[in-house]
Design a protein around this motif. Structure first.
Motif, PDB file in Angstrom:
ATOM      1  N   ILE A 115       5.816  11.722  -1.040  1.00 15.93           N
ATOM      2  CA  ILE A 115       5.779  10.990   0.229  1.00 15.93           C
ATOM      3  C   ILE A 115       4.496  10.176   0.344  1.00 15.93           C
ATOM      4  CG2 ILE A 115       5.545  11.330   2.725  1.00 15.93           C
ATOM      5  CD1 ILE A 115       7.526  13.739   2.347  1.00 15.93           C
ATOM      6  N   SER A 116       3.389  10.765  -0.066  1.00 13.81           N
ATOM      7  CA  SER A 116       2.095  10.079   0.033  1.00 13.81           C
ATOM      8  C   SER A 116       2.062   8.799  -0.780  1.00 13.81           C
ATOM      9  CB  SER A 116       0.972  11.013  -0.437  1.00 13.81           C
ATOM     10  OG  SER A 116       0.858  12.133   0.410  1.00 13.81           O
ATOM     11  N   ASN A 117       2.885   8.726  -1.822  1.00 20.02           N
ATOM     12  CA  ASN A 117       2.854   7.577  -2.731  1.00 20.02           C
ATOM     13  C   ASN A 117       3.991   6.586  -2.518  1.00 20.02           C
ATOM     14  OD1 ASN A 117       0.511   8.002  -4.672  1.00 20.02           O
ATOM     15  ND2 ASN A 117       1.512  10.003  -4.756  1.00 20.02           N
ATOM     16  N   ILE A 118       4.793   6.792  -1.487  1.00 21.35           N
ATOM     17  CA  ILE A 118       5.829   5.817  -1.140  1.00 21.35           C
ATOM     18  C   ILE A 118       5.166   4.576  -0.555  1.00 21.35           C
ATOM     19  CG2 ILE A 118       7.771   5.390   0.445  1.00 21.35           C
ATOM     20  CD1 ILE A 118       8.449   8.378   0.158  1.00 21.35           C
ATOM     21  N   SER A 119       5.671   3.415  -0.893  1.00 23.04           N
ATOM     22  CA  SER A 119       5.069   2.192  -0.351  1.00 23.04           C
ATOM     23  C   SER A 119       5.420   2.042   1.122  1.00 23.04           C
ATOM     24  CB  SER A 119       5.548   0.962  -1.123  1.00 23.04           C
ATOM     25  OG  SER A 119       6.857   0.591  -0.729  1.00 23.04           O
ATOM     26  N   LEU A 120       4.545   1.382   1.840  1.00 23.45           N
ATOM     27  CA  LEU A 120       4.773   1.166   3.261  1.00 23.45           C
ATOM     28  C   LEU A 120       6.046   0.354   3.490  1.00 23.45           C
ATOM     29  CD1 LEU A 120       2.875   2.239   5.458  1.00 23.45           C
ATOM     30  CD2 LEU A 120       2.136  -0.102   5.844  1.00 23.45           C
ATOM     31  N   ARG A 121       6.309  -0.584   2.606  1.00 23.51           N
ATOM     32  CA  ARG A 121       7.523  -1.409   2.740  1.00 23.51           C
ATOM     33  C   ARG A 121       8.773  -0.541   2.617  1.00 23.51           C
ATOM     34  NH1 ARG A 121       7.582  -6.640   2.456  1.00 23.51           N
ATOM     35  NH2 ARG A 121       5.555  -6.625   1.394  1.00 23.51           N
ATOM     36  N   VAL A 166      12.328   7.223  -2.229  1.00 26.52           N
ATOM     37  CA  VAL A 166      11.957   8.117  -1.137  1.00 26.52           C
ATOM     38  C   VAL A 166      12.389   9.535  -1.484  1.00 26.52           C
ATOM     39  CG1 VAL A 166      12.126   6.288   0.596  1.00 26.52           C
ATOM     40  CG2 VAL A 166      14.129   7.710   0.110  1.00 26.52           C
ATOM     41  N   ALA A 167      11.983  10.494  -0.678  1.00 27.99           N
ATOM     42  CA  ALA A 167      12.404  11.881  -0.876  1.00 27.99           C
ATOM     43  C   ALA A 167      13.841  12.036  -0.396  1.00 27.99           C
ATOM     44  CB  ALA A 167      11.474  12.822  -0.127  1.00 27.99           C
ATOM     45  N   ILE A 168      14.719  12.512  -1.255  1.00 30.24           N
ATOM     46  CA  ILE A 168      16.141  12.645  -0.939  1.00 30.24           C
ATOM     47  C   ILE A 168      16.490  14.116  -0.771  1.00 30.24           C
ATOM     48  CG2 ILE A 168      18.500  12.151  -1.658  1.00 30.24           C
ATOM     49  CD1 ILE A 168      16.882   9.651  -1.135  1.00 30.24           C
ATOM     50  N   ARG A 169      17.163  14.436   0.316  1.00 30.50           N
ATOM     51  CA  ARG A 169      17.619  15.794   0.593  1.00 30.50           C
ATOM     52  C   ARG A 169      19.134  15.880   0.478  1.00 30.50           C
ATOM     53  NH1 ARG A 169      14.532  19.722   2.624  1.00 30.50           N
ATOM     54  NH2 ARG A 169      12.342  19.430   2.136  1.00 30.50           N
ATOM     55  N   CYS A 226       0.848  -1.203   0.000  1.00 33.02           N
ATOM     56  CA  CYS A 226       0.000   0.000   0.000  1.00 33.02           C
ATOM     57  C   CYS A 226       0.876   1.243   0.000  1.00 33.02           C
ATOM     58  CB  CYS A 226      -0.896   0.027   1.232  1.00 33.02           C
ATOM     59  SG  CYS A 226      -2.206  -1.200   1.259  1.00 33.02           S
ATOM     60  N   THR A 227       0.340   2.321  -0.523  1.00 33.63           N
ATOM     61  CA  THR A 227       1.038   3.595  -0.387  1.00 33.63           C
ATOM     62  C   THR A 227       0.822   4.136   1.022  1.00 33.63           C
ATOM     63  OG1 THR A 227      -0.856   4.911  -1.094  1.00 33.63           O
ATOM     64  CG2 THR A 227       0.628   4.103  -2.826  1.00 33.63           C
ATOM     65  N   VAL A 228       1.666   5.072   1.405  1.00 38.48           N
ATOM     66  CA  VAL A 228       1.495   5.735   2.699  1.00 38.48           C
ATOM     67  C   VAL A 228       0.096   6.320   2.813  1.00 38.48           C
ATOM     68  CG1 VAL A 228       2.187   7.789   3.986  1.00 38.48           C
ATOM     69  CG2 VAL A 228       3.936   6.203   3.152  1.00 38.48           C
ATOM     70  N   SER A 229      -0.378   6.959   1.749  1.00 40.80           N
ATOM     71  CA  SER A 229      -1.702   7.572   1.765  1.00 40.80           C
ATOM     72  C   SER A 229      -2.797   6.537   2.009  1.00 40.80           C
ATOM     73  CB  SER A 229      -1.949   8.287   0.427  1.00 40.80           C
ATOM     74  OG  SER A 229      -3.229   8.866   0.403  1.00 40.80           O
ATOM     75  N   GLN A 249       9.859   6.005   7.704  1.00 40.43           N
ATOM     76  CA  GLN A 249      10.409   7.296   7.317  1.00 40.43           C
ATOM     77  C   GLN A 249      10.328   7.429   5.809  1.00 40.43           C
ATOM     78  OE1 GLN A 249      14.117   8.483   9.242  1.00 40.43           O
ATOM     79  NE2 GLN A 249      13.739   7.067  10.941  1.00 40.43           N
ATOM     80  N   THR A 250      10.201   8.654   5.347  1.00 37.04           N
ATOM     81  CA  THR A 250      10.021   8.887   3.916  1.00 37.04           C
ATOM     82  C   THR A 250      10.981   9.925   3.351  1.00 37.04           C
ATOM     83  OG1 THR A 250       8.292  10.492   4.475  1.00 37.04           O
ATOM     84  CG2 THR A 250       7.580   8.246   3.944  1.00 37.04           C
ATOM     85  N   ILE A 251      11.759  10.578   4.222  1.00 35.29           N
ATOM     86  CA  ILE A 251      12.750  11.569   3.788  1.00 35.29           C
ATOM     87  C   ILE A 251      14.119  11.128   4.289  1.00 35.29           C
ATOM     88  CG2 ILE A 251      13.468  13.988   3.850  1.00 35.29           C
ATOM     89  CD1 ILE A 251      10.615  14.758   4.525  1.00 35.29           C
ATOM     90  N   MET A 252      15.091  11.106   3.385  1.00 37.37           N
ATOM     91  CA  MET A 252      16.459  10.752   3.764  1.00 37.37           C
ATOM     92  C   MET A 252      17.406  11.821   3.236  1.00 37.37           C
ATOM     93  SD  MET A 252      16.465   6.592   3.299  1.00 37.37           S
ATOM     94  CE  MET A 252      17.640   6.339   4.634  1.00 37.37           C
ATOM     95  N   VAL A 253      18.579  11.907   3.834  1.00 41.77           N
ATOM     96  CA  VAL A 253      19.560  12.892   3.420  1.00 41.77           C
ATOM     97  C   VAL A 253      20.766  12.182   2.809  1.00 41.77           C
ATOM     98  CG1 VAL A 253      20.580  12.988   5.745  1.00 41.77           C
ATOM     99  CG2 VAL A 253      20.934  14.879   4.167  1.00 41.77           C
ATOM    100  N   ASP A 254      21.198  12.679   1.657  1.00 40.74           N
ATOM    101  CA  ASP A 254      22.346  12.107   0.946  1.00 40.74           C
ATOM    102  C   ASP A 254      23.607  12.783   1.483  1.00 40.74           C
ATOM    103  OD1 ASP A 254      24.228  11.173  -0.843  1.00 40.74           O
ATOM    104  OD2 ASP A 254      22.902  11.330  -2.573  1.00 40.74           O
ATOM    105  N   GLU A 255      24.395  12.020   2.215  1.00 40.98           N
ATOM    106  CA  GLU A 255      25.562  12.591   2.879  1.00 40.98           C
ATOM    107  C   GLU A 255      26.702  11.588   2.870  1.00 40.98           C
ATOM    108  OE1 GLU A 255      27.723  15.446   5.323  1.00 40.98           O
ATOM    109  OE2 GLU A 255      26.017  15.557   3.966  1.00 40.98           O
TER     110      GLU A 255
END
Length: 523
Positions: free
Chosen positions: A472-478, A518-521, A37-40, A440-446
């Protein structure tokens, strides 16, 4: 179980998620039923609300108003109370304090996405546990930095705002940060910059101290718990661009909320509290919930009582406590057990100096002890008056989603056994297995690794846009569980099952697994 990293047939992230699923049944259950499922889609599933409640939810709305009004103003208090009545779903996985912990910061984000979809709702109620010491794993004592050297002995990096002497004091009782303490924290931040720390994160933190922590209305508050409400509210809005229209985050101490409800329920003979605190139900509840996580272990409590203070109560907190914690003169918790003294049932315990504490179960005596700060509702006490008595959907972590249904089943069974079937039927309808942590749905590239993004990482890399919220809403729960593994593993897995370099292996594996999911910062 064998060391999960020793098996080379799967990637490290997959091995570790399998190990978490084995250790934490709730995670396995959710991923089996909703992993794709998506997060949403998942948020819609877990925000279900029982259509009935044994006691009126308006009681909670009144306590919410009384708590919020002195801190965030009457208008915000009115909105929060009204929104709660319209949609009685609260986040209960967070710990109180200014929140830098990636897992709870991002859990609040997911909950915000759920509330954002409820028509007319403009606030996000977070009932946060304040019955924790300042050096709890979420580190309310100061700030956490994730985008730093993961090879350091302590990761994420900790920047203390309170001195070491306060580290074991409870968040709900500790004094507020003052100007001198914050100036010392500013010097520590400057020293980290001089030593080559992550300049972007440290400068972001220094700016927060200057503009938010040192503001007069924050310094005016009597305790850190109150300061945290103001600061979390303000820092939350810094996370999003103006067009994101996220609801206001309102953190409320779970125990303070429960105290207000106890003070009402103890003097209402028909309340659930009055029912279960009276014989014969109280003895049945004690036996039925003995050794259930989040409750108490009567054998260990009796052993501690017999030792008369030779054991630090903070080190025996795994044995739990019955309905309430006692609180000593140093604002430390005292486990309490149900005992018979002079032919009367009482709550008894002793502190680490051997001083004994006795609390009568009479409503007037309990109310007085609560008002004077000598009693603090336990996890069970809080959920009894909020989730069970009033049918509030409490979205918690993977442990809560296991023990809260067990608490519910126990109370329902005891009520049925003692001719209270009508009450049992209503309480059994409460939604108690809501889980919204470990994602979690946001990660930082470092430094060629994907790291968790806490409050500072998100603030330092720019506001969250509407497009990111859609992603983020469409990221899978897995995938959201994969992204959270660095923190979930540290919490859920015994260190003896992990290899020495599991973190570096995981972070390396996550880059290939999650870079486009995922969302990458970037800092």
């Amino acid at each position: 179980m064998n060391n999960p990293i020793q098996c080379k047939a799967k990637g490290v992230a997959e091995q570790l998620l399998d190990a978490v699923r084995y250790q934490v049944p709730v995670v396995d259950k959710v991923l089996q039923s909703a992993g794709e499922c998506t997060v949403s889609e998942y948020l819609q599933q877990v925000c279900q609300v029982s259509q009935q409640s044994y006691q009126p939810r308006s009681d909670i709305a009144e306590v919410i108003y009384d708590y919020v009004a002195p801190l965030l103003g009457e208008q915000m208090a009115e909105r929060t109370a009204a929104d709660f009545l319209q949609h009685p779903v609260a986040l209960t996985t967070n710990h109180h304090g200014v929140d830098f912990f990636a897992q709870s910061v991002q859990g609040s984000l997911l909950f915000g996405l759920a509330k954002r979809r409820v028509e007319g709702v403009t606030t996000i109620p977070v009932f946060s546990c304040a019955n924790i010491p300042l050096d709890n794993m979420t580190y309310p004592r100061g700030a956490l930095l994730y985008a730093c050297n993961t090879a350091e002995s302590s990761w994420p990096q900790r920047i203390p705002f309170f001195s070491n002497k306060f580290r074991r004091q409870l968040v709900t009782r500790v004094k507020g940060l003052d100007r001198s303490m914050l100036q010392q924290a500013g010097k520590r931040i400057h020293d980290r910059v001089e030593k080559g720390g992550n300049t972007v994160l440290l400068e972001t933190l220094a700016e927060l101290l200057e503009t938010e922590y040192l503001s007069e209305d924050v310094l005016f508050q009597q305790g850190y718990a109150a300061q945290s409400v103001l600061l979390n509210h303000r820092l939350w809005h810094r996370l999003f661009c103006s067009s994101a229209t996220m609801p206001d985050l309102v953190t409320i101490e779970l125990e303070k909320l429960a105290e207000g409800l106890f003070l009402k329920d103890l003097h209402d003979s028909s309340s659930l509290v009055s029912l279960v605190l009276a014989e014969p139900l109280i003895t049945a509840v004690c036996k039925r919930l003995d050794s259930v996580p989040g409750c108490w272990n009567q054998t260990l409590l009796e052993q501690r009582w017999s030792e008369r203070g030779s054991v630090d109560p903070l080190k025996t907190s795994g044995s739990g406590t019955f309905f309430f914690w006692g609180v000593d003169g140093r604002s430390r918790r005292i486990p309490l057990m149900l005992s018979v003294l002079a032919d009367r049932l009482m709550l008894c315990g002793c502190d680490d100096n051997g001083e004994e504490y006795h609390f009568s179960l009479e409503p007037v005596a309990l109310s007085e002890a609560i008002r004077e700060g000598r009693l603090l509702p336990s996890v069970f006490g809080c959920f009894l008056v909020i989730a069970l008595a009033r049918g509030v959907t409490c979205l918690g972590g993977y442990y809560q989603a296991d023990y809260l249904p067990k608490m519910q089943a126990a109370i329902v069974d005891v009520l049925q056994e003692h001719s209270c079937s009508e009450q049992a039927t209503v309480i059994s309808a409460s939604c108690t297995d809501g889980y919204l942590s470990g994602m979690q749905t946001i990660m930082v590239d470092e430094a060629d690794a994907l790291l968790p993004a806490g409050l500072l990482e998100i603030l330092a890399s720019g506001e969250i846009s509407v497009a990111e919220l859609e992603l983020i809403s469409n990221i899978s729960l897995r995938d959201a569980h994969y992204a959270s593994l660095a923190e979930t593993i540290a919490d859920a897995m015994p260190a003896t099952l992990l290899g020495e370099d599991w973190l570096s292996q995981l972070l390396s594996d996550q880059r290939g697994l999650l870079s486009e999911k995922v969302a990458i910062r970037h800092l």
